[in-house]
Enzyme design. Structure first.
Site, mmCIF file in Angstrom:
data_model
loop_
_atom_site.group_PDB
_atom_site.id
_atom_site.type_symbol
_atom_site.label_atom_id
_atom_site.label_comp_id
_atom_site.label_asym_id
_atom_site.label_seq_id
_atom_site.Cartn_x
_atom_site.Cartn_y
_atom_site.Cartn_z
ATOM 1 N N HIS A 431 0.816 -1.215 0.000
ATOM 2 C CA HIS A 431 0.000 0.000 0.000
ATOM 3 C C HIS A 431 0.850 1.265 0.000
ATOM 4 O O HIS A 431 0.329 2.357 -0.252
ATOM 5 C CB HIS A 431 -0.945 -0.002 1.205
ATOM 6 C CG HIS A 431 -2.309 0.512 0.891
ATOM 7 N ND1 HIS A 431 -2.517 1.610 0.074
ATOM 8 C CD2 HIS A 431 -3.548 0.090 1.273
ATOM 9 C CE1 HIS A 431 -3.817 1.845 -0.022
ATOM 10 N NE2 HIS A 431 -4.464 0.935 0.689
ATOM 11 N N ASP A 435 -2.285 2.071 -4.495
ATOM 12 C CA ASP A 435 -3.551 2.343 -3.818
ATOM 13 C C ASP A 435 -4.570 1.265 -4.167
ATOM 14 O O ASP A 435 -4.420 0.544 -5.165
ATOM 15 C CB ASP A 435 -4.091 3.716 -4.221
ATOM 16 C CG ASP A 435 -3.252 4.849 -3.642
ATOM 17 O OD1 ASP A 435 -2.653 4.635 -2.568
ATOM 18 O OD2 ASP A 435 -3.202 5.931 -4.261
#
EC number: 2.3.1.12
Length: 458
Positions: A431, A435
């Protein structure tokens, strides 16, 4: 003066709880100097308790840390320990007695050397009598219990009350009553002292008791060592370090989907049939090619987190997880976006053989921009998640093909059911780099290519 310790394990890792209770009273009068042990209050609300097993009998010496008796409440069974020396002269409440009021006498203790036989006829009355458990304030008081006992001809002097500090511990947590040498030998030989009967003074376990237990139970000793310590190889240490780093440093998130591979399997069969033995394509070859196409369409996934920058790679170099006798290794198929299926298949087979033979060169397994881990050869694995191969930002986990019933609408308007071959794939993303929406877009592109496999030939 004899000072007791009460111990109890209120919680599994609870700290010692200190209390002060007037549970000992010193008496002189017509008997030799002695101490009356009273039922202690194990909690602020406790009014009575039961007597469990006495761990000592009259005449037994009590040494620091030894258990005198078990005290039972409605919630637990506690040990009554002592931290100084003394001798048990008289038991006033036998094992099994219930509802003994807090403060009532339960035993008599004397200093070592005192004549214990002098207390043979000692009674509860001699210890000051007993009272009933406390009655709640809203209930009428029983007049018969409030009346004072008949005074003795010669009044005893005022008792000397002794307070003490202590702790509570469950009986299950009790340390075995054993000599230090016996404990040391038991620890060395793997003997559980809770299963050893002591023959020493006061039931204390001696070194000889441990030796007898060891000789009589060879099978138990052998069972205790039923394991093998396997040395950790350098490769295993590297795997452990890298995966630990990945889990610690990379915030993983996962995106899964079902891929219909019925069309792909038909195309694979047709291509293999026309190859005349020159190649044999696997489903994994198609997936590697599809990853190259999806990564060119969504290039953020084909990146890695570096100090101060996110490095986005121009080519898609797929690290392919290969199981070897020494552990997992990931040789790299480079530039898959520009390779055909035949070339990818040949590269995978060659690299996998080198990996199993331990002949990979460093440049053949160091690097890579994205990884794939395929457990599809094991029909028991429907799906799984994989740990990202650092410093990469993504890895694709592939399960085994499954036949799935799907509804269909026929040309005449009727409906029915057909069987579809499907694979569950799960992508793990870092992450820091990718995204959620970007990861989902990459999965969508992969699904589009796999379910329309002719795009792989373009």
């Amino acid at each position: 003066m004899i000072v007791p310790v009460l111990s109890r394990q209120a919680l599994r890792h609870a700290s010692v709880a200190r209390v002060a209770l007037p549970s000992l009273t010193r008496w002189y009068a017509s008997y030799p100097p002695h101490t009356v042990v009273k039922m202690p209050a194990l909690s602020p609300t406790m009014t009575s308790g039961g007597i469990g097993a006495w761990q000592k009998k009259p005449g037994d010496k009590i040494e620091p840390g030894e258990v005198l008796v078990e005290i039972e409440t409605d919630k637990a069974q506690m040990d009554f320990e002592f931290q100084e020396e003394g001798v048990l002269a008289k038991i006033l409440k036998d094992s099994g007695e219930k509802d003994v009021a807090v403060g009532n006498p339960i035993a008599i203790l004397v200093e070592e050397g005192t004549d214990v036989n002098a207390f043979k006829d000692f009674t509860l009355k001699d210890a000051g009598g007993e009272t009933s458990p406390a009655v709640p304030k809203d209930e009428p008081k029983n007049e018969s219990t409030a009346s004072a006992p008949t005074p003795a001809p010669t009044p005893a002097p005022e008792p000397e009350n002794t307070s003490f500090t202590g702790r509570f511990q469950t009986a299950l947590e009790r340390e075995p009553n054993a000599l230090p040498a016996a404990k040391r030998l038991a620890r060395e030989k793997g003997i559980d002292l809770r299963n050893v009967k002591g023959s020493g003074p006061g039931g204390k376990i001696t070194e000889e008791d441990v030796k007898k237990a060891l000789a009589s139970a060879p099978a138990a000793g052998a069972a205790a060592a039923a394991y093998t310590d396997v040395p950790i190889s350098g490769m295993r240490k590297t795997i452990a370090a890298r995966l630990k780093e990945s889990v610690t440093e990379n915030p993983h998130f996962f995106v899964s989907t079902n891929l219909s591979v019925s069309k792909l399997l038909k195309l694979r069969q047709a291509l293999n049939s026309s190859a005349d033995g020159r190649y044999k394509l696997s489903v994994n070859d198609f997936l590697i090619k599809a990853m190259g196409i999806a990564s060119k369409r969504v290039p953020t996934v084909n990146s890695s987190w570096r100090d101060g920058v996110i490095r986005q790679f121009e080519t898609v170099d797929v690290s392919v997880a290969v199981a070897t006798p020494n552990g997992l290794i990931t040789p790299i198929v480079k530039g898959v976006e520009g390779k055909g299926l035949e070339s990818i298949s040949a590269a995978v087979k060659e690299l996998a053989k080198k990996a199993r033979d331990g002949k990979l060169k460093p440049e053949e397994y160091q690097g890579g921009s994205i990884s794939i881990s395929n457990m599809g050869m094991n029909p028991a694995v429907q799906s799984f998640t994989a740990i990202i191969n650092p410093p990469q930002a993504a890895i694709l986990a592939v399960g085994a093909p499954q036949k799935v019933a799907v509804p269909v609408e026929n040309e005449d308007g009727t409906t029915g059911v057909s069987w579809d071959e499907q694979i569950i794939v799960t992508a793990s993303f870092d992450h820091k780099v990718v995204d959620g929406a970007v990861g989902a877009e990459w999965i969508r592109e992969l699904k589009k290519v796999i379910e329309n496999p002719l795009e792989l030939l373009l």
